[in-house]
Motif scaffolding. Structure first.
Motif, short mmCIF file in Angstrom:
data_model
loop_
_atom_site.label_atom_id
_atom_site.label_comp_id
_atom_site.label_asym_id
_atom_site.label_seq_id
_atom_site.Cartn_x
_atom_site.Cartn_y
_atom_site.Cartn_z
N MET A 119 0.83 -1.20 0.00
CA MET A 119 0.00 0.00 0.00
C MET A 119 0.87 1.26 0.00
O MET A 119 0.64 2.19 -0.77
CB MET A 119 -0.91 0.01 1.23
N TYR A 122 2.58 1.82 -3.36
CA TYR A 122 1.68 2.25 -4.43
C TYR A 122 1.08 3.63 -4.17
O TYR A 122 0.64 4.29 -5.12
CB TYR A 122 0.61 1.19 -4.69
N VAL A 123 1.09 4.08 -2.94
CA VAL A 123 0.74 5.47 -2.67
C VAL A 123 1.78 6.38 -3.32
O VAL A 123 1.46 7.40 -3.94
CB VAL A 123 0.65 5.74 -1.15
N GLY A 126 1.21 6.43 -6.89
CA GLY A 126 0.06 7.29 -7.18
C GLY A 126 0.45 8.75 -7.26
O GLY A 126 -0.02 9.49 -8.13
N VAL A 168 -3.76 8.94 -6.17
CA VAL A 168 -3.47 8.03 -5.06
C VAL A 168 -4.70 7.18 -4.74
O VAL A 168 -4.61 5.96 -4.57
CB VAL A 168 -3.01 8.80 -3.81
N LEU A 172 -5.25 3.01 -5.06
CA LEU A 172 -5.68 2.13 -3.97
C LEU A 172 -6.99 1.42 -4.32
O LEU A 172 -7.19 0.26 -3.97
CB LEU A 172 -5.83 2.93 -2.68
N THR A 276 -13.20 3.61 -2.05
CA THR A 276 -11.84 3.06 -2.02
C THR A 276 -11.65 2.16 -0.80
O THR A 276 -11.12 1.05 -0.91
CB THR A 276 -10.81 4.20 -1.99
#
Length: 293
Positions: A119, A122-123, A126, A168, A172, A276
């Motif tokens: 997480m 990948y933030v 983003g 972002v 997610l 999300t």
């Protein structure tokens, strides 16, 4: 945790997915921003002098001084948000597809830490995709929009912040959506079909019955973050639109901002955050017990 995060970046950078997806991101962001900047450059002509005059009088400005550059940015950014969502699908569902998920989970103390590291990584992705999307949309806007229609410094910053935020969140969202379905191809096809076709047709078909769908469904609320910033600047979001504007003119106005049915940028952010969390938490829960053999 630091080593797990580094491992996630190594995995993504070792594959071509991250840069291959940047190609459609750039093309879509530039193309839609340029076209809509050119279309709405003459905003008075786009919506009609009567409606433009009514909106302008409520703001106390010249109808030709609307910051149409915000509409240009919103369209480019909104269509491009589909790309980080697709990238997010590959984050977890892609590992199951490639059978690398076994190594990911077995080398971490527990699945929760592995998913948390994913997480966080990948933030960051983003944010990167959001910055690139905004930069490309901004360049297209500067080319297509006449100087009087360009946003103010504060509006540029607002659009930048909104672009990063939505990038972002959709990243997610994509992770959660892919994790729930656990099939890359199925998740990508459903995501594209729903975001580009199903919801847009639904909102349009039922617009004369209710204008609330675009303000509460996933695609509409994702679009409503940056689109809502543009709509707020024109006073054309659903919470502020003058009551004398008819229903289809309302659709055309909010379509210009790329977000028909938008309530406001902050309401769209909160509602899409809920979507999300729904999918991300669902995907998280599903992967706590899913077989990795």
């Amino acid at each position: 945790m630091g080593n797990l995060i580094k491992a996630e970046f190594r995995k993504t950078l070792s594959l071509n997915t991250w840069w291959v997806l940047l190609i459609p991101l750039v093309v879509l962001s530039f193309g839609f921003s340029f076209v809509w900047g050119w279309i709405t450059n003459d905003f008075v002509g786009y919506i009609g002098s009567g409606t433009a005059g009514e909106l302008a009088s409520s703001f106390g400005i010249d109808p030709n001084a609307f910051p149409v550059g915000l509409l240009s940015i919103a369209h480019g950014v909104n269509i491009a948000t589909l790309i980080p969502a697709i990238f997010g699908v590959f984050a977890l569902a892609g590992e199951y597809n490639n059978r690398t998920i076994t190594t990911t989970f077995l080398t971490a103390p527990n699945r929760g830490l592995a998913l948390t590291a994913k997480m966080i990584a990948y933030v960051v992705w983003g944010v990167v995709y959001g910055l690139i999307s905004f930069a490309v949309a901004a360049i297209a806007t500067l080319i297509a929009v006449d100087p009087p229609g360009l946003p103010s410094g504060e509006q540029w910053l607002g659009a930048l912040g909104g672009t990063i935020l939505v990038s972002v969140l959709v990243m997610l969202f994509g992770i959660g959506f892919g994790a729930v379905l656990n099939k890359v191809t199925l998740a990508v096809v459903l995501l594209i079909t729903y975001f580009l076709v199903v919801e847009n047709v639904l909102v349009f078909a039922l617009w004369n019955v209710t204008d609330v769908l675009g303000g509460v469904l996933p695609n509409g609320t994702a679009n409503g973050i940056v689109g809502g910033i543009a709509a707020d600047a024109f006073g054309i979001d659903t919470l502020n639109l003058p009551g004398t504007v008819d229903v289809w003119t309302q659709y055309g106005l909010q379509l210009a901002a790329g977000a028909p049915g938008v309530l406001s940028w902050w309401a769209s952010t909160l509602i899409f955050l809920a979507w999300t969390l729904l999918f991300f938490v669902g995907g998280w829960a599903a992967n706590q017990r899913r077989d990795i053999t």
